[in-house]
Design a protein around this motif. Structure first.
Motif, PDB file in Angstrom:
ATOM      1  N   GLU A   1     -26.631  21.499 -21.635  1.00  0.00           N
ATOM      2  CA  GLU A   1     -28.238  21.086 -22.337  1.00  0.00           C
ATOM      3  C   GLU A   1     -28.119  22.499 -23.279  1.00  0.00           C
ATOM      4  O   GLU A   1     -28.633  22.050 -24.581  1.00  0.00           O
ATOM      5  CB  GLU A   1     -28.850  20.775 -21.859  1.00  0.00           C
ATOM      6  CG  GLU A   1     -28.965  19.334 -21.094  1.00  0.00           C
ATOM      7  CD  GLU A   1     -28.331  17.725 -21.437  1.00  0.00           C
ATOM      8  OE1 GLU A   1     -28.537  17.733 -22.697  1.00  0.00           O
ATOM      9  OE2 GLU A   1     -27.794  17.398 -20.892  1.00  0.00           O
TER      10      GLU A   1
ATOM     11  N   ARG B   1     -20.719  22.714 -12.805  1.00  0.00           N
ATOM     12  CA  ARG B   1     -21.764  22.268 -14.073  1.00  0.00           C
ATOM     13  C   ARG B   1     -23.244  21.610 -13.848  1.00  0.00           C
ATOM     14  O   ARG B   1     -23.537  21.157 -12.757  1.00  0.00           O
ATOM     15  CB  ARG B   1     -20.972  21.069 -15.098  1.00  0.00           C
ATOM     16  CG  ARG B   1     -19.279  21.674 -16.036  1.00  0.00           C
ATOM     17  CD  ARG B   1     -19.166  20.382 -16.855  1.00  0.00           C
ATOM     18  NE  ARG B   1     -17.386  20.578 -17.220  1.00  0.00           N
ATOM     19  CZ  ARG B   1     -16.917  21.628 -18.252  1.00  0.00           C
ATOM     20  NH1 ARG B   1     -17.900  22.240 -18.665  1.00  0.00           N
ATOM     21  NH2 ARG B   1     -15.677  21.596 -18.150  1.00  0.00           N
TER      22      ARG B   1
ATOM     23  N   LYS C   1     -20.088  14.994 -15.954  1.00  0.00           N
ATOM     24  CA  LYS C   1     -19.250  14.797 -17.093  1.00  0.00           C
ATOM     25  C   LYS C   1     -20.069  14.868 -17.911  1.00  0.00           C
ATOM     26  O   LYS C   1     -21.542  15.111 -18.092  1.00  0.00           O
ATOM     27  CB  LYS C   1     -18.495  13.483 -16.708  1.00  0.00           C
ATOM     28  CG  LYS C   1     -17.726  13.584 -15.293  1.00  0.00           C
ATOM     29  CD  LYS C   1     -16.659  15.099 -15.372  1.00  0.00           C
ATOM     30  CE  LYS C   1     -15.658  15.751 -14.197  1.00  0.00           C
ATOM     31  NZ  LYS C   1     -14.788  16.322 -14.088  1.00  0.00           N
TER      32      LYS C   1
HETATM   33  P1  AMP Z   1     -14.601  18.319 -16.790  1.00  0.00           P
HETATM   34  O1  AMP Z   1     -15.216  19.412 -16.109  1.00  0.00           O
HETATM   35  O2  AMP Z   1     -13.220  19.221 -17.455  1.00  0.00           O
HETATM   36  O3  AMP Z   1     -14.603  17.211 -16.345  1.00  0.00           O
HETATM   37  O4  AMP Z   1     -15.400  18.073 -18.684  1.00  0.00           O
HETATM   38  C1  AMP Z   1     -16.471  17.483 -18.638  1.00  0.00           C
HETATM   39  C2  AMP Z   1     -17.053  17.469 -19.732  1.00  0.00           C
HETATM   40  O5  AMP Z   1     -18.090  17.367 -20.235  1.00  0.00           O
HETATM   41  C3  AMP Z   1     -16.509  19.193 -20.465  1.00  0.00           C
HETATM   42  O6  AMP Z   1     -16.319  18.861 -21.420  1.00  0.00           O
HETATM   43  C4  AMP Z   1     -18.470  18.832 -20.662  1.00  0.00           C
HETATM   44  O7  AMP Z   1     -18.532  20.095 -21.795  1.00  0.00           O
HETATM   45  C5  AMP Z   1     -19.262  17.592 -20.473  1.00  0.00           C
HETATM   46  N1  AMP Z   1     -20.703  17.514 -19.751  1.00  0.00           N
HETATM   47  C6  AMP Z   1     -20.623  17.846 -18.874  1.00  0.00           C
HETATM   48  N2  AMP Z   1     -22.400  17.844 -19.403  1.00  0.00           N
HETATM   49  C7  AMP Z   1     -22.564  17.273 -20.082  1.00  0.00           C
HETATM   50  C8  AMP Z   1     -23.975  17.015 -20.930  1.00  0.00           C
HETATM   51  N3  AMP Z   1     -25.240  16.901 -21.223  1.00  0.00           N
HETATM   52  N4  AMP Z   1     -23.829  17.097 -22.347  1.00  0.00           N
HETATM   53  C9  AMP Z   1     -22.256  16.787 -22.867  1.00  0.00           C
HETATM   54  N5  AMP Z   1     -21.358  17.164 -22.396  1.00  0.00           N
HETATM   55  C10 AMP Z   1     -21.572  17.146 -21.807  1.00  0.00           C
END
Ligand code: AMP
Ligand code: MG
Length: 291
Positions: free
Chosen positions: A132, A127, A97
């Motif tokens: 990044e 993810r 996240k």
């Molecule tokens: P979800 O998978 O829908 O629960 O959302 C997770 C959120 O975390 C998404 O909007 C991603 O873009 C965000 N996210 C994941 N990794 C990063 C990161 N390294 N930097 C900023 N946002 C992140």
């Protein structure tokens, strides 16, 4: 058609000439419906079960599966489908996240490194460090939050991150972690349809987030970032699969085919029984038969 072959057209081993526009999110290969695919879907799952058992027994290779996509592309459903074919004991899923305060105290590979699969195991990243060069690239504010020394943040930062990711993945490959990366390629139109379903169907309401609608306004920036990412990080030892995502049944089929293809290429076998082990088995058998 062999199930394992379904994924081949979507595999990118060398990103140099990669163009996202050459890939159709609605593609379903040579199949036309979920009924066409049913047999392949079942075969893929059964094959995966068998191969994972050998991977675990051999305790030598590990497999890391990375999933990236726009919202509503079906990452969660695909992971659920893949997992239905594997023994939970040898598999772990991590969802990454927005980074926590602790995670922001470290370099960008730190948090994912801690969750890499051990030998014999399959690790699934929902993810990953690829955020990044995606969300962080699309939203400059996210980069500001990372507390990097200002002199290190230059216009080269994305190329530097690509280079570091390539080096990291090569290091993992050289140490026995096989990496396969999946971009679930959804069309903007199908995303709209799925968002509307989340609003309209009560059992899907929980999936809806207003933030997703906001991210949708950055669609073109994201597509560009995905293309750049694949161009720079698709390698032979850590290829990207650009999986059509407008039809969920095909997404599931293509992903499981890619995993089967990968595990089959490892030539996995149950560990050979040597003379000492054979003796141990014989003694155990004699003991059991006595009582
Ligand atoms: P979800 O998978 O829908 O629960 O959302 C997770 C959120 O975390 C998404 O909007 C991603 O873009 C965000 N996210 C994941 N990794 C990063 C990161 N390294 N930097 C900023 N946002 C992140
Ligand atoms: Mg979301």
């Amino acid at each position: 058609m062999k199930t394992a072959k379904v994924a081949k057209p979507y595999r990118i081993d060398d990103g140099k000439h990669f163009r996202l526009k050459n890939f159709d999110p609605a593609d379903t290969g040579r199949l036309h419906s979920v009924d066409d695919a049913k047999e392949h879907l079942q075969k893929g799952i059964a094959r995966m079960e068998d191969l994972q058992d050998k991977l675990y027994a051999q305790d030598c290779w590990s497999l890391l599966l990375i999933f990236q996509a726009m919202d509503a592309a079906g990452k969660d459903g695909t992971i659920k489908h893949v997992m239905s074919g594997v023994n939970p004991q040898g598999c772990q899923v991590y969802s990454f996240k927005v980074p926590s305060a602790t995670e922001l105290q470290h370099d960008f590979l730190w948090r994912t490194t801690q969750h890499l699969p051990e030998r014999g195991h399959i690790g699934i990243f929902n993810r990953s460090y690829y955020e990044e060069v995606l969300v962080v690239r699309v939203h400059p504010k996210a980069l500001e939050n990372e507390k990097l020394p200002p002199s290190l943040v230059t216009k080269n930062i994305w190329d530097e991150r690509f280079e570091d990711i390539r080096s990291f993945e090569r290091h993992m490959a050289r140490n026995g972690t096989v990496i396969r990366k999946f971009f679930l390629h959804l069309s903007k139109k199908e995303q709209k349809r799925r968002f509307l379903a989340r609003l309209e169907e009560p059992e899907k309401n929980w999936k809806f987030s207003a933030a997703d609608i906001h991210e949708r306004t950055y669609w073109d920036d994201y597509q560009k970032a995905y293309e750049e990412m694949i161009r720079n990080t698709a390698t032979e030892h850590a290829p990207w699969y650009v999986i059509p995502a407008d039809n969920k049944w095909f997404t599931h089929l293509a992903v499981s085919a890619a995993i089967v293809e990968t595990l089959e290429d490892l030539g996995l076998n149950y560990p050979k029984v040597d003379a000492a082990k054979r003796k141990e088995l014989q003694t155990a058998r004699q003991l059991l038969e006595k009582k």
